[in-house]
Design a protein around this motif. Structure first.
Motif, PDB file in Angstrom:
ATOM      1  N   MET A  10      15.151   9.086  -2.592  1.00 42.94           N
ATOM      2  CA  MET A  10      14.789   8.088  -3.609  1.00 42.94           C
ATOM      3  C   MET A  10      15.923   7.073  -3.740  1.00 42.94           C
ATOM      4  N   THR A  11      15.602   5.804  -3.683  1.00 37.88           N
ATOM      5  CA  THR A  11      16.606   4.756  -3.836  1.00 37.88           C
ATOM      6  C   THR A  11      16.183   3.789  -4.933  1.00 37.88           C
ATOM      7  N   GLN A  12      17.189   3.152  -5.556  1.00 38.09           N
ATOM      8  CA  GLN A  12      16.926   2.167  -6.601  1.00 38.09           C
ATOM      9  C   GLN A  12      17.561   0.840  -6.217  1.00 38.09           C
ATOM     10  N   TRP A  13      16.930  -0.243  -6.680  1.00 33.57           N
ATOM     11  CA  TRP A  13      17.334  -1.585  -6.279  1.00 33.57           C
ATOM     12  C   TRP A  13      17.212  -2.545  -7.456  1.00 33.57           C
ATOM     13  N   ILE A  14      18.233  -3.373  -7.650  1.00 30.57           N
ATOM     14  CA  ILE A  14      18.147  -4.470  -8.608  1.00 30.57           C
ATOM     15  C   ILE A  14      17.576  -5.676  -7.871  1.00 30.57           C
ATOM     16  N   CYS A  15      16.478  -6.201  -8.368  1.00 30.01           N
ATOM     17  CA  CYS A  15      15.767  -7.294  -7.710  1.00 30.01           C
ATOM     18  C   CYS A  15      15.731  -8.517  -8.627  1.00 30.01           C
ATOM     19  N   THR A  16      15.856  -9.697  -8.048  1.00 27.83           N
ATOM     20  CA  THR A  16      15.899 -10.922  -8.831  1.00 27.83           C
ATOM     21  C   THR A  16      14.971 -11.966  -8.220  1.00 27.83           C
ATOM     22  N   ALA A  17      14.234 -12.656  -9.086  1.00 29.07           N
ATOM     23  CA  ALA A  17      13.388 -13.775  -8.693  1.00 29.07           C
ATOM     24  C   ALA A  17      13.763 -14.977  -9.544  1.00 29.07           C
ATOM     25  N   ASN A  18      13.246 -16.147  -9.199  1.00 26.61           N
ATOM     26  CA  ASN A  18      13.415 -17.295 -10.075  1.00 26.61           C
ATOM     27  C   ASN A  18      12.760 -17.010 -11.413  1.00 26.61           C
ATOM     28  N   ARG A  19      13.352 -17.542 -12.484  1.00 27.15           N
ATOM     29  CA  ARG A  19      12.846 -17.274 -13.835  1.00 27.15           C
ATOM     30  C   ARG A  19      11.359 -17.631 -13.932  1.00 27.15           C
ATOM     31  N   GLY A  20      10.574 -16.667 -14.407  1.00 27.57           N
ATOM     32  CA  GLY A  20       9.139 -16.867 -14.545  1.00 27.57           C
ATOM     33  C   GLY A  20       8.326 -16.436 -13.340  1.00 27.57           C
ATOM     34  N   PHE A  21       9.001 -16.045 -12.243  1.00 28.87           N
ATOM     35  CA  PHE A  21       8.279 -15.695 -11.014  1.00 28.87           C
ATOM     36  C   PHE A  21       8.479 -14.239 -10.603  1.00 28.87           C
ATOM     37  N   ALA A  22       9.090 -13.429 -11.465  1.00 29.76           N
ATOM     38  CA  ALA A  22       9.315 -12.025 -11.113  1.00 29.76           C
ATOM     39  C   ALA A  22       8.003 -11.280 -10.880  1.00 29.76           C
ATOM     40  N   THR A  23       6.963 -11.651 -11.614  1.00 31.77           N
ATOM     41  CA  THR A  23       5.666 -10.985 -11.446  1.00 31.77           C
ATOM     42  C   THR A  23       5.180 -11.075 -10.010  1.00 31.77           C
ATOM     43  N   TYR A  24       5.391 -12.244  -9.395  1.00 28.12           N
ATOM     44  CA  TYR A  24       4.930 -12.429  -8.020  1.00 28.12           C
ATOM     45  C   TYR A  24       5.812 -11.674  -7.037  1.00 28.12           C
ATOM     46  N   ALA A  25       7.113 -11.612  -7.312  1.00 26.62           N
ATOM     47  CA  ALA A  25       7.986 -10.803  -6.467  1.00 26.62           C
ATOM     48  C   ALA A  25       7.593  -9.325  -6.557  1.00 26.62           C
ATOM     49  N   MET A  26       7.282  -8.857  -7.759  1.00 31.78           N
ATOM     50  CA  MET A  26       6.837  -7.475  -7.933  1.00 31.78           C
ATOM     51  C   MET A  26       5.559  -7.209  -7.144  1.00 31.78           C
ATOM     52  N   GLU A  27       4.618  -8.146  -7.208  1.00 34.03           N
ATOM     53  CA  GLU A  27       3.346  -7.973  -6.500  1.00 34.03           C
ATOM     54  C   GLU A  27       3.571  -7.907  -4.991  1.00 34.03           C
ATOM     55  N   GLU A  28       4.446  -8.763  -4.486  1.00 33.72           N
ATOM     56  CA  GLU A  28       4.746  -8.710  -3.051  1.00 33.72           C
ATOM     57  C   GLU A  28       5.342  -7.363  -2.664  1.00 33.72           C
ATOM     58  N   LEU A  29       6.253  -6.862  -3.471  1.00 32.63           N
ATOM     59  CA  LEU A  29       6.881  -5.583  -3.168  1.00 32.63           C
ATOM     60  C   LEU A  29       5.880  -4.436  -3.252  1.00 32.63           C
ATOM     61  N   ARG A  30       4.975  -4.480  -4.223  1.00 27.37           N
ATOM     62  CA  ARG A  30       3.958  -3.427  -4.338  1.00 27.37           C
ATOM     63  C   ARG A  30       3.030  -3.425  -3.122  1.00 27.37           C
ATOM     64  N   ARG A  31       2.749  -4.612  -2.585  1.00 30.12           N
ATOM     65  CA  ARG A  31       1.904  -4.691  -1.398  1.00 30.12           C
ATOM     66  C   ARG A  31       2.633  -4.177  -0.162  1.00 30.12           C
ATOM     67  N   GLN A  32       3.956  -4.283  -0.172  1.00 32.95           N
ATOM     68  CA  GLN A  32       4.751  -3.930   0.997  1.00 32.95           C
ATOM     69  C   GLN A  32       5.202  -2.476   0.993  1.00 32.95           C
ATOM     70  N   PHE A  33       5.468  -1.928  -0.192  1.00 32.48           N
ATOM     71  CA  PHE A  33       6.020  -0.577  -0.304  1.00 32.48           C
ATOM     72  C   PHE A  33       5.089   0.312  -1.118  1.00 32.48           C
ATOM     73  N   GLU A  34       4.736   1.440  -0.552  1.00 32.42           N
ATOM     74  CA  GLU A  34       3.911   2.408  -1.277  1.00 32.42           C
ATOM     75  C   GLU A  34       4.781   3.269  -2.184  1.00 32.42           C
ATOM     76  N   GLY A  35       4.252   3.629  -3.330  1.00 34.44           N
ATOM     77  CA  GLY A  35       4.899   4.602  -4.196  1.00 34.44           C
ATOM     78  C   GLY A  35       6.100   4.102  -4.961  1.00 34.44           C
ATOM     79  N   ILE A  36       6.233   2.789  -5.115  1.00 32.55           N
ATOM     80  CA  ILE A  36       7.398   2.282  -5.848  1.00 32.55           C
ATOM     81  C   ILE A  36       7.102   2.245  -7.343  1.00 32.55           C
ATOM     82  N   LYS A  37       8.190   2.267  -8.121  1.00 35.93           N
ATOM     83  CA  LYS A  37       8.104   2.095  -9.568  1.00 35.93           C
ATOM     84  C   LYS A  37       8.986   0.908  -9.949  1.00 35.93           C
TER      85      LYS A  37
END
Length: 338
Positions: A1-28
């Motif tokens: 299990m690994t943890q990561w601090i992720c950053t997007a442009n202000r107001g666009f984190a939702t889209y970064a999260m969606e991209e990551l969910r599509r790319q990685f299974e089982g993430i929280k």
């Protein structure tokens, strides 16, 4: 299990999260700074996560760093002591390397020390363990994110973090006589896409006014054809390599293969912009580069981006699509003509 601090442009984190969910299974995922910084937990190893991001880098993910250690915030000198001990224990990873210290914080974080104070203490520890503290071009970065309860600390290379700037926030100094801040977008695109503007010969700037991108290309030695019905900044006319056409680009035709670079930063709807660029494709040499911003005017930016890239795919190969730090309600595309 690994943890990561992720950053997007202000107001666009939702889209970064969606991209990551599509790319990685089982993430929280949980947010640390609303709309901008979040923490991702993945069942994959560090190497597996980094390999996937290298292979398919998310458009809206501006910066990422691994969480090697979480330290409870005491709100006292104990915090600096804990960070110092962590750096000492990392000796094998940082010895004989150039190391930068990057500190960011959530609003209302109880961590009491400034970036300068934190860096001063940790730089001394780095020297103690045989590393060289640097501000620019580090081999590795010691990244610290101060949350509301914990310090999230990780060590990684600039390439692994997607940037050598804290949180991927690329800062350029405003110059005297600078025409517009739009110039920063093209400067950042040059860094992010690993291109050298001075290696091009003849550029076409569509929707050029007031001329921020045109100015940068002229500074780099290109011949530039700037197209816009609106006026360019008067300072640009000192360059004999400038051709200014005060017309709509849709009304123009150029000799085939005239340009090896096309840039476009127009506030048009995405599909209008795509049609305009594709209508001008004969004016580009085979292998010509295009740097284009795509305005995200609708509520479904991921679908808009998919549609734009699909349309461009008839003529261009997409090298990279990225929301840069200096992008606002837009992303930037790096394309090469087939």
């Amino acid at each position: 299990m690994t943890q990561w601090i992720c950053t997007a442009n202000r107001g666009f984190a939702t889209y970064a999260m969606e991209e990551l969910r599509r790319q990685f299974e089982g993430i929280k995922i949980s947010q640390l700074t609303h709309g901008e910084v979040f923490i991702m937990e993945s069942p994959l190893t560090r190497e597996a996560v980094l390999d996937q991001i290298r292979t398919n880098e998310p458009i809206f993910l501006r910066h990422i760093h691994p969480v090697d250690k979480k330290l409870p915030i005491q709100g006292s000198a104990d915090d600096l002591q804990a960070l110092s001990e962590l750096a000492r224990h990392a000796r094998l990873r940082i010895e004989d390397k150039q190391v930068a210290v990057h500190l960011r914080r959530a609003e209302r974080s109880p961590y009491p020390y400034s970036t300068a104070d934190t860096k001063a203490v940790l730089d001394a520890v780095l020297e103690e363990v045989g590393a060289e503290p640097v501000l620019q071009s580090p081999d590795v970065i010691l990244s610290i994110f101060a949350g509301l309860e914990e310090l999230y600390v990780g060590i990684a290379t600039p390439e692994e973090q997607l940037s050598d700037w804290p949180g991927g926030a690329v800062r350029f100094q405003r110059e005297e006589g600078q025409i517009s801040r739009a110039k920063f977008k093209l400067l950042e695109a040059e860094r992010a896409f690993h291109i050298r503007l001075e290696e091009f010969r003849e550029g076409l700037d569509i929707g050029a006014a007031p001329g921020g991108w045109t100015h940068l290309l002229l500074e780099r030695g290109l011949k530039v054809t700037a197209v816009d019905p609106a006026e360019l900044h008067p300072s640009l006319f000192q360059y004999p390599r400038l051709t200014n056409l005060r017309k709509n680009a849709s009304d123009l035709k150029f000799q085939p293969g005239t340009f090896d670079l096309l840039v476009c930063d127009m506030s048009w709807s995405p599909m209008q912009m795509v049609r305009l660029v594709l209508d001008l494709e004969e004016a580009l040499q085979p292998g010509a580069t295009a740097i284009i911003t795509v305005k995200l005017m609708h509520k479904k930016p991921l679908q808009t981006i998919k549609d734009v890239i699909s349309r461009f795919g008839t003529v261009f190969v997409l090298r990279k699509a990225k929301q840069l730090f200096h992008n606002r309600e837009e992303i930037t595309l790096y394309l090469v003509k087939k």
